[in-house]
Each structure stands twice: as structure tokens, then as C-alpha cells.
Design a protein around this motif. Sequence first.
Motif, short mmCIF file in Angstrom:
data_model
loop_
_atom_site.label_atom_id
_atom_site.label_comp_id
_atom_site.label_asym_id
_atom_site.label_seq_id
_atom_site.Cartn_x
_atom_site.Cartn_y
_atom_site.Cartn_z
N LYS A 156 -2.06 0.25 12.53
CA LYS A 156 -3.21 0.30 13.42
C LYS A 156 -4.41 0.86 12.67
CE LYS A 156 -4.06 4.10 13.83
NZ LYS A 156 -4.40 5.13 12.81
N PRO A 157 -5.65 0.59 13.06
CA PRO A 157 -6.04 -0.50 13.94
C PRO A 157 -5.74 -1.83 13.26
CG PRO A 157 -7.97 0.38 12.84
CD PRO A 157 -6.82 1.26 12.45
N TRP A 203 -11.47 6.97 1.92
CA TRP A 203 -11.85 5.70 2.52
C TRP A 203 -12.10 5.82 4.03
CZ3 TRP A 203 -8.99 3.78 6.47
CH2 TRP A 203 -7.64 4.12 6.56
N SER A 233 -0.24 7.65 1.52
CA SER A 233 0.37 8.79 2.20
C SER A 233 1.37 8.37 3.28
CB SER A 233 -0.76 9.63 2.78
OG SER A 233 -0.24 10.63 3.57
N TYR A 282 -1.67 -6.82 -5.29
CA TYR A 282 -2.30 -7.44 -4.10
C TYR A 282 -2.68 -8.89 -4.37
CZ TYR A 282 -2.52 -2.62 -2.59
OH TYR A 282 -2.17 -1.34 -2.24
N VAL A 284 0.06 -1.35 4.93
CA VAL A 284 -0.27 0.07 5.13
C VAL A 284 -1.47 0.43 4.25
CG1 VAL A 284 0.78 2.33 5.54
CG2 VAL A 284 2.26 0.36 5.23
N VAL A 286 4.21 -3.61 -2.78
CA VAL A 286 2.93 -4.23 -3.18
C VAL A 286 1.97 -3.08 -3.40
CG1 VAL A 286 1.10 -5.83 -2.55
CG2 VAL A 286 3.41 -6.18 -1.63
N SER A 287 1.37 -3.02 -4.60
CA SER A 287 0.56 -1.86 -4.93
C SER A 287 -0.40 -2.18 -6.06
CB SER A 287 1.49 -0.72 -5.36
OG SER A 287 0.76 0.39 -5.83
N GLY A 297 1.34 -1.51 14.30
CA GLY A 297 2.07 -0.24 14.16
C GLY A 297 1.76 0.79 15.23
N ASP A 352 -9.56 5.39 14.13
CA ASP A 352 -8.38 5.96 13.47
C ASP A 352 -7.46 6.65 14.47
OD1 ASP A 352 -6.69 6.67 11.41
OD2 ASP A 352 -7.83 8.45 10.85
N ASN A 389 -7.97 0.08 6.74
CA ASN A 389 -8.13 -0.82 7.89
C ASN A 389 -8.77 -2.17 7.55
OD1 ASN A 389 -7.33 1.55 9.08
ND2 ASN A 389 -9.34 2.05 9.95
N GLY A 441 0.85 -1.19 0.00
CA GLY A 441 0.00 0.00 0.00
C GLY A 441 0.88 1.23 0.00
N SER A 500 2.52 4.91 -8.64
CA SER A 500 3.16 4.95 -7.31
C SER A 500 4.36 4.01 -7.29
CB SER A 500 2.18 4.52 -6.22
OG SER A 500 1.06 5.37 -6.22
N LEU A 521 -8.76 -3.88 4.97
CA LEU A 521 -8.01 -4.75 4.04
C LEU A 521 -6.81 -5.38 4.75
CD1 LEU A 521 -8.11 -2.45 0.88
CD2 LEU A 521 -9.64 -4.34 1.48
N HIS A 522 -6.61 -5.01 6.02
CA HIS A 522 -5.42 -5.50 6.73
C HIS A 522 -5.40 -7.03 6.85
CE1 HIS A 522 -4.63 -1.41 8.99
NE2 HIS A 522 -4.50 -1.33 7.69
P1 NDP Z 1 -3.86 6.27 2.12
O1 NDP Z 1 -5.24 6.35 1.60
O2 NDP Z 1 -2.97 7.45 1.92
O3 NDP Z 1 -3.10 4.99 1.51
C1 NDP Z 1 -3.68 3.74 1.52
C2 NDP Z 1 -3.14 2.94 0.34
O4 NDP Z 1 -3.73 1.64 0.40
C3 NDP Z 1 -3.52 3.48 -1.02
O5 NDP Z 1 -2.66 4.48 -1.47
C4 NDP Z 1 -3.44 2.24 -1.87
O6 NDP Z 1 -2.10 2.02 -2.25
C5 NDP Z 1 -3.80 1.11 -0.92
N1 NDP Z 1 -5.16 0.59 -1.18
C6 NDP Z 1 -5.42 -0.70 -1.54
N2 NDP Z 1 -6.74 -0.88 -1.73
C7 NDP Z 1 -7.32 0.33 -1.51
C8 NDP Z 1 -8.67 0.78 -1.57
N3 NDP Z 1 -9.69 -0.03 -1.89
N4 NDP Z 1 -8.92 2.08 -1.28
C9 NDP Z 1 -7.93 2.93 -0.95
N5 NDP Z 1 -6.62 2.55 -0.89
C10 NDP Z 1 -6.33 1.26 -1.16
O7 NDP Z 1 -3.96 5.91 3.67
P2 NDP Z 1 -2.86 6.10 4.80
O8 NDP Z 1 -1.53 5.81 4.24
O9 NDP Z 1 -3.07 7.38 5.48
O10 NDP Z 1 -3.31 4.94 5.85
C11 NDP Z 1 -3.03 3.58 5.62
C12 NDP Z 1 -3.05 2.82 6.97
O11 NDP Z 1 -2.08 3.39 7.83
C13 NDP Z 1 -4.36 2.87 7.73
O12 NDP Z 1 -4.61 1.66 8.37
C14 NDP Z 1 -4.13 3.96 8.79
O13 NDP Z 1 -4.90 3.76 9.98
C15 NDP Z 1 -2.66 3.80 9.07
N6 NDP Z 1 -2.02 5.06 9.49
C16 NDP Z 1 -1.21 5.04 10.59
C17 NDP Z 1 -0.56 6.18 11.01
C18 NDP Z 1 0.40 6.12 12.14
O14 NDP Z 1 0.84 7.18 12.61
N7 NDP Z 1 0.78 4.94 12.62
C19 NDP Z 1 -0.78 7.48 10.33
C20 NDP Z 1 -1.60 7.38 9.15
C21 NDP Z 1 -2.21 6.21 8.77
P3 NDP Z 1 -1.70 1.66 -3.77
O15 NDP Z 1 -2.20 2.81 -4.58
O16 NDP Z 1 -0.23 1.53 -3.72
O17 NDP Z 1 -2.40 0.36 -4.09
#
Ligand code: NDP
Length: 334
Positions: free
Chosen positions: A104-105, A171, A16, A62, A80, A38-39, A130, A185, A83, A13, A44, A85-86
Motif C-alpha cells: 500500500k498505497p 523517499w 526495511s 528491476y 515492496v 529483485v533488487s 498489502g 503512507d 509508492n 525491493g 542486499s 514505482l509500484h
Molecule cells: P525502504 O526505503 O526501506 O525500501 C524500499 C526499497 O525499494 C529500497 O530498499 C530499494 O530496494 C527499492 N528501491 C527501488 N528504487 C528505489 C528508489 N529510487 N529509491 C528508494 N528505494 C528504491 O521502504 P519500505 O520498505 O519502508 O517501504 C516500501 C513499501 O512498503 C512502500 O510502498 C511502503 O508504503 C510500504 N510499507 C508498508 C508497510 C505495511 O505495514 N504494510 C510498512 C512499511 C512500508 P533495493 O535496494 O533492493 O533495490
Amino acid sequence: AQASRRLGVALCGLGSLSEHQIAPALQKTRHCRLAGLVSGTPASVAKFQAKYGVPDRSVYGYDDMQRMADNPDIDIVYVVTPNALHAEHTIRAARAGKHVFCEKPLEISVERCQSMIDACRYAGRLLGTGYRCQYDPHHLECIRLVRERVFGAPVILQAGFAIDVGRPDQWRLQHALAGGGALMDVGIYALKATRYLTGEEPVVVSALETKTDPVKFAEVDESMAWTMRFPGGAIAHCSTSYRIDGIRNLRVDAERGWFELDPAYFYDGNHGRRSDGIEIRHPAIDLFAAELDDFAQCILEQRPSKVSGEEGLRDVRILQAIYESARTGRAVEI
Ligand code: NDP
């Protein structure tokens, strides 16, 4: 020699958090290196490959993560994704024989958390959650203050984390992908902190929810407040919101004084104070590098992680009790 080997981490993932925090943090680790991607988004992948030199043979979608089984460059998959899809991504990684560190979660239900724990156990691989704050020296100092009873036993804890979630088309506001809103979150940071500070599991929770924008927050919680009682007698009151960049504090009032962090949950810049006038301020460290290095060391030294999958599951169980209390208007025993 084993302990000095760098473990290969595949980011699953490339959103961000992966781009702005985890990939840069991997460059600062002592025991890890960015080894795979993995993406579902080719643009990206291209960006990450150009910046970090990940070879084509270590790039996956995936749906073909099982191919990782033949790739000795990858030891750990860091999940990452959204949630809900974890579990899917963790289980695929475990079946390919990889250790899994999951954001997390851990997941959106206790059952799904358990399925992740089971898959990793069956594969003989480690599962971590995490929880970066458990590597923040400010939080570690607060844990020490409680453990050593520097101000006596904790009586009242306060913890809250709120962010303005931003755009409506993400999402995080869709129940199917997020499983919940502010509580899942960011409220989870407040919950987790009360657990590691007391070193106890809450026994009962009472919660209230409010929605001021029922359109934007049609599917997930907007703002919540909840109170928990711990078996040693302490009470915690906690709050969370997706409406405001506001509360971000952690405070313990104990028998003979108090201490607090504000801000408590940022990537850096956290600091605090104690009732005896002493400041709680430590040099900034990269929390993601710290959590990854510890996870790698747990693997290399074959010891359990303090942020285990079981820890992730315990929080999700309490999150569900908080939701149940808000829904029913009754206190819920955990
Ligand atoms: P983003 O939306 O920025 O990134 C999520 C990535 O997941 C997407 O870019 C995509 O990557 C992939 N993905 C796969 N399937 C889907 C889908 N159906 N819809 C959307 N995205 C999908 O989210 P964040 O990076 O902010 O958050 C990701 C995880 O990290 C969450 O579980 C969040 O709770 C956690 N988090 C933890 C933080 C911390 O401080 N520990 C801070 C922020 C988030 P691709 O395009 O490569 O497939």
C-alpha cells in the motif's frame, strides 16, 4: 494436491519492510516460500541470499524482470518499492506472467492503479494490495460487531494513525517517489478501516492540512484531518501526521454503545475495549504471513482477493479527493 503446493514469492525491493517483516513472515507461511529477489543493491541481495538460500538464477534487477517469464520457481512478485514505482514493477511482473501482491498505497494516482489492474487482468494474473490490517483478528472482530449490529448501527467513527517519519533525506518526503506524505503512507490505514467497518463507500469528504515544518515537508503533507459522510448516515473523522508517534486508534460509536482499538495498526500488540466492559484482545498472529497465505489460496482456488487491486484503487481515489478538499477548502463529492 494443488492446494497444498507452496507458491514461490519473489521480493521486489529489499528495503526495511522486506528485510524485517516480509522475509521472516514468508518462513511462517503455509502456502508460500521465498523463491526470488529483485533488487538494485548487490549487498542486499548477498545478505538475503546468505540468510534464505535464494539461488543466483532467481535473482533479478528491476530492468530484467522480464527474464522471470522462464522461471517456474516464481509464482508471485511482492512489490515492496517506493509508492511511485509500484506500477512500473507490477506491470513488469505481470508481463512476465506472475501474480502480483503490491504494498500500500497501490500507487500514487487512480490512472496508475488502473494500469496495474489492466496489466494483471490482461496477463490473467491476480493483483492484491498489502492491506495487512484486514487480516488482524482485532479488526475482523470490529467488522463483526458492526455487521451483526451488536451495538446497533454506527453513528460516528474515529480513526487516526500518525508516525514520526524521521530523517529528512528519505523517499517518503520526496513527492516524485512517495506521491504524498502522511496521508498516503499511514492515513490510508484510517481511511481503509472506515470503509471496511461500515462496508460502505464515502460520498463526500472535507479536509484540512497543516504544516509546522515547511522545509522538511516541502514536497509532501505533514498533518491532515478529514471528515467523510457514508451513505448509511455514519460520519467518520480521521487524522494523520508525520510529525508525531501519536494517534493510532479506531473507534466506533454506535446507537447503543461503542468499541475501540488503541493501538489499532501495529504489527502486533493491538487491542481494544467495548462499552459493555468486554476486552477486544486476541493472540498475536503474523499479519504478513496471513495476507500472503490468503493471497496464495486465492490463486490456488481461483477466487478473488478481499484486498484486490480494485480495493487499492478505491482508496487512492478517495485519497485524491481528500487532497483536493484540503487544497480548495471545499467539500469534495466522491
Ligand atoms: P525502504 O526505503 O526501506 O525500501 C524500499 C526499497 O525499494 C529500497 O530498499 C530499494 O530496494 C527499492 N528501491 C527501488 N528504487 C528505489 C528508489 N529510487 N529509491 C528508494 N528505494 C528504491 O521502504 P519500505 O520498505 O519502508 O517501504 C516500501 C513499501 O512498503 C512502500 O510502498 C511502503 O508504503 C510500504 N510499507 C508498508 C508497510 C505495511 O505495514 N504494510 C510498512 C512499511 C512500508 P533495493 O535496494 O533492493 O533495490
